[in-house]
Design an enzyme around this catalytic site. Sequence first.
Site, PDB file in Angstrom:
ATOM      1  N   GLY A  10       1.133  -1.686  -0.010  1.00 57.27           N
ATOM      2  CA  GLY A  10       0.077   0.030   0.125  1.00 57.27           C
ATOM      3  C   GLY A  10       0.757   1.257   0.207  1.00 57.27           C
ATOM      4  O   GLY A  10       0.248   1.896   1.006  1.00 57.27           O
ATOM      5  N   GLY A  14      -1.046   7.587   1.089  1.00 56.64           N
ATOM      6  CA  GLY A  14      -1.521   7.733   2.503  1.00 56.64           C
ATOM      7  C   GLY A  14      -0.161   7.188   3.231  1.00 56.64           C
ATOM      8  O   GLY A  14       1.164   7.620   3.302  1.00 56.64           O
ATOM      9  N   ARG A  35      -1.745  -1.468  -5.797  1.00 54.67           N
ATOM     10  CA  ARG A  35      -2.092  -2.116  -7.628  1.00 54.67           C
ATOM     11  C   ARG A  35      -1.445  -0.924  -8.778  1.00 54.67           C
ATOM     12  O   ARG A  35      -1.754  -0.963  -9.370  1.00 54.67           O
ATOM     13  CB  ARG A  35      -3.713  -2.251  -7.468  1.00 54.67           C
ATOM     14  N   ASN A  86       0.604  -2.787   5.336  1.00 56.84           N
ATOM     15  CA  ASN A  86      -0.361  -0.836   5.613  1.00 56.84           C
ATOM     16  C   ASN A  86      -1.228  -1.170   4.881  1.00 56.84           C
ATOM     17  O   ASN A  86      -2.590  -0.464   4.932  1.00 56.84           O
ATOM     18  CB  ASN A  86       0.747  -0.264   5.022  1.00 56.84           C
ATOM     19  N   TYR A 152     -15.419  -3.994   9.014  1.00 60.13           N
ATOM     20  CA  TYR A 152     -13.664  -2.802   8.777  1.00 60.13           C
ATOM     21  C   TYR A 152     -13.134  -3.383  10.385  1.00 60.13           C
ATOM     22  O   TYR A 152     -12.187  -3.822  10.330  1.00 60.13           O
ATOM     23  CB  TYR A 152     -13.949  -1.660   8.192  1.00 60.13           C
ATOM     24  N   GLY A 183      -5.926   6.169  14.849  1.00 60.46           N
ATOM     25  CA  GLY A 183      -7.041   6.700  14.368  1.00 60.46           C
ATOM     26  C   GLY A 183      -7.568   7.519  13.789  1.00 60.46           C
ATOM     27  O   GLY A 183      -6.373   7.204  12.645  1.00 60.46           O
ATOM     28  N   THR A 187      -5.865  10.937   4.648  1.00 56.92           N
ATOM     29  CA  THR A 187      -5.585   9.882   3.359  1.00 56.92           C
ATOM     30  C   THR A 187      -6.073   9.859   2.341  1.00 56.92           C
ATOM     31  O   THR A 187      -7.594  10.884   2.258  1.00 56.92           O
ATOM     32  CB  THR A 187      -4.502   8.922   4.226  1.00 56.92           C
ATOM     33  N   GLU A 188      -5.985   8.783   1.208  1.00 56.41           N
ATOM     34  CA  GLU A 188      -7.522   8.541   0.736  1.00 56.41           C
ATOM     35  C   GLU A 188      -8.037   8.047   1.240  1.00 56.41           C
ATOM     36  O   GLU A 188      -9.078   7.286   0.673  1.00 56.41           O
ATOM     37  CB  GLU A 188      -6.948   8.238  -0.624  1.00 56.41           C
TER      38      GLU A 188
HETATM   39  P1  NDP Z   1      -4.684   4.934   1.682  1.00 59.30           P
HETATM   40  O1  NDP Z   1      -6.531   4.577   1.249  1.00 59.30           O
HETATM   41  O2  NDP Z   1      -3.972   6.795   1.278  1.00 59.30           O
HETATM   42  O3  NDP Z   1      -4.365   3.758   0.766  1.00 59.30           O
HETATM   43  C1  NDP Z   1      -4.488   2.769   1.137  1.00 59.30           C
HETATM   44  C2  NDP Z   1      -2.757   1.806   0.396  1.00 59.30           C
HETATM   45  O4  NDP Z   1      -3.461  -0.027   0.378  1.00 59.30           O
HETATM   46  C3  NDP Z   1      -2.923   2.425  -0.617  1.00 59.30           C
HETATM   47  O5  NDP Z   1      -2.025   2.440  -1.302  1.00 59.30           O
HETATM   48  C4  NDP Z   1      -3.417   0.781  -1.446  1.00 59.30           C
HETATM   49  O6  NDP Z   1      -2.964   1.408  -3.156  1.00 59.30           O
HETATM   50  C5  NDP Z   1      -3.310   0.191  -0.820  1.00 59.30           C
HETATM   51  N1  NDP Z   1      -3.769  -1.229  -1.173  1.00 59.30           N
HETATM   52  C6  NDP Z   1      -5.673  -1.235  -1.697  1.00 59.30           C
HETATM   53  N2  NDP Z   1      -5.975  -2.532  -1.644  1.00 59.30           N
HETATM   54  C7  NDP Z   1      -4.946  -2.652  -1.707  1.00 59.30           C
HETATM   55  C8  NDP Z   1      -4.685  -4.067  -2.387  1.00 59.30           C
HETATM   56  N3  NDP Z   1      -5.635  -5.189  -2.862  1.00 59.30           N
HETATM   57  N4  NDP Z   1      -3.606  -4.340  -3.215  1.00 59.30           N
HETATM   58  C9  NDP Z   1      -2.410  -3.957  -2.977  1.00 59.30           C
HETATM   59  N5  NDP Z   1      -2.587  -2.718  -2.129  1.00 59.30           N
HETATM   60  C10 NDP Z   1      -3.604  -2.257  -1.670  1.00 59.30           C
HETATM   61  O7  NDP Z   1      -5.720   4.454   2.862  1.00 59.30           O
HETATM   62  P2  NDP Z   1      -4.456   5.045   5.082  1.00 59.30           P
HETATM   63  O8  NDP Z   1      -2.854   5.515   4.323  1.00 59.30           O
HETATM   64  O9  NDP Z   1      -5.404   5.658   5.845  1.00 59.30           O
HETATM   65  O10 NDP Z   1      -4.417   3.468   5.394  1.00 59.30           O
HETATM   66  C11 NDP Z   1      -3.691   2.778   4.872  1.00 59.30           C
HETATM   67  C12 NDP Z   1      -4.031   1.615   5.910  1.00 59.30           C
HETATM   68  O11 NDP Z   1      -4.013   2.048   6.943  1.00 59.30           O
HETATM   69  C13 NDP Z   1      -5.284   0.643   5.622  1.00 59.30           C
HETATM   70  O12 NDP Z   1      -4.811  -1.257   6.576  1.00 59.30           O
HETATM   71  C14 NDP Z   1      -5.884   0.984   6.180  1.00 59.30           C
HETATM   72  O13 NDP Z   1      -7.241   0.739   7.156  1.00 59.30           O
HETATM   73  C15 NDP Z   1      -5.056   2.043   7.617  1.00 59.30           C
HETATM   74  N6  NDP Z   1      -5.858   2.563   8.542  1.00 59.30           N
HETATM   75  C16 NDP Z   1      -6.334   4.083   8.860  1.00 59.30           C
HETATM   76  C17 NDP Z   1      -6.615   4.803   9.458  1.00 59.30           C
HETATM   77  C18 NDP Z   1      -6.632   6.357   8.306  1.00 59.30           C
HETATM   78  O14 NDP Z   1      -8.304   7.048   9.312  1.00 59.30           O
HETATM   79  N7  NDP Z   1      -7.221   7.082   7.469  1.00 59.30           N
HETATM   80  C19 NDP Z   1      -6.946   5.388  10.518  1.00 59.30           C
HETATM   81  C20 NDP Z   1      -6.514   3.830  10.876  1.00 59.30           C
HETATM   82  C21 NDP Z   1      -5.784   2.372  10.070  1.00 59.30           C
HETATM   83  P3  NDP Z   1      -3.340   0.668  -4.210  1.00 59.30           P
HETATM   84  O15 NDP Z   1      -4.809   1.153  -4.221  1.00 59.30           O
HETATM   85  O16 NDP Z   1      -2.842   1.746  -5.269  1.00 59.30           O
HETATM   86  O17 NDP Z   1      -3.522  -0.710  -3.967  1.00 59.30           O
HETATM   87  C1  8X3 Z   2     -10.042   4.164  10.095  1.00 60.37           C
HETATM   88  C2  8X3 Z   2     -10.137   4.592  11.444  1.00 60.37           C
HETATM   89  O1  8X3 Z   2     -11.965   5.458  12.816  1.00 60.37           O
HETATM   90  O2  8X3 Z   2     -12.004   5.263  10.295  1.00 60.37           O
HETATM   91  O3  8X3 Z   2      -8.891   3.056  11.005  1.00 60.37           O
HETATM   92  O4  8X3 Z   2     -12.116   3.413  11.614  1.00 60.37           O
HETATM   93  S1  8X3 Z   2     -11.705   4.779  11.694  1.00 60.37           S
END
Ligand code: NDP
Ligand code: 8X3
Length: 255
Positions: A10, A14, A35, A86, A152, A183, A187-188
Amino acid sequence: MSRQTIFITGASAGFGAACARLFAADGNRLVLAARRMEPLLALKAELGGKAEIHITPLDVRDREAVQGAVAKLPEPFREVDVLLNNAGLALGLEPAHKVNLDDWDTMVDTNIKGLTYCTRFILPGMVARNRGHIVNISSTAGAWPYPGGNVYGGTKAFVTQFSRNLRCDLLGTKVRVTCIQPGMAETEFSKVRFKGDEEAAAKVYAGTEPLTAGDIAETVHWVVNRPAHVNINTLEVMSIDQAWGPFAIHREKQD
Ligand code: NDP
Ligand code: 8X3
């Protein structure tokens, strides 16, 4: 700090992209997987002067593709020191009885199964070398429920418990495991959750100061750079603008 080979899933957006930037600044070797190739190519162009970078298109839901990506790592990247699990996503915020079942499948396939595939194919090398670090990105949603968090949150609870169980399996080795539970962070993430609805995504962060991707990258950087005998097990990180609410209580209308 010695140079390490860091495999980031990922990495196209983000937290993953922010981690790539921070770890590149120390001259680490990076494997960047996602991806979408376009943002990975842009990151490689941006960071290539600071660090050796290998980019690989990868859908973590595809078990054979994960196996192939690890098996085909070019020579300088073969010995992965840090796996940052991630890649992940939330889809929708509907209550369980209205949810799109495909969204549940996608979250389970990505956040749970994809994370286990990456772990299973990279971990044997770490154990054989008796060094390494798996950093799993869970979420506050894995510990604290909220309406619409259903699957989720469930997937992130899996990530938290899987991380602890890995520690048990790896006791006696020098392979570390850390679970980070962020928390709300801008990001996206919300754009993906609301399927491209930018307005709905923006509302999540309106009038508040969420965490940034850079905040989480600094947290990951900190846990990875503790001395080799120090294992940070679990770390929950929130914006100062976020805390828990009281229990919700349903009351029938009273005269
Ligand atoms: P973003 O959407 O900004 O980034 C998510 C990343 O995951 C992208 O690079 C995307 O790349 C990749 N991804 C998604 N599906 C796949 C797949 N099937 N194979 C490979 N890569 C994949 O979100 P965040 O940076 O915020 O999220 C990163 C992690 O942090 C996630 O696990 C999310 O659940 C977690 N998180 C996020 C929080 C938030 O509030 N933002 C809080 C807590 C946890 P691509 O689409 O190019 O494949
Ligand atoms: C992302 C944080 O609160 O949207 O994991 O679930 S929340």
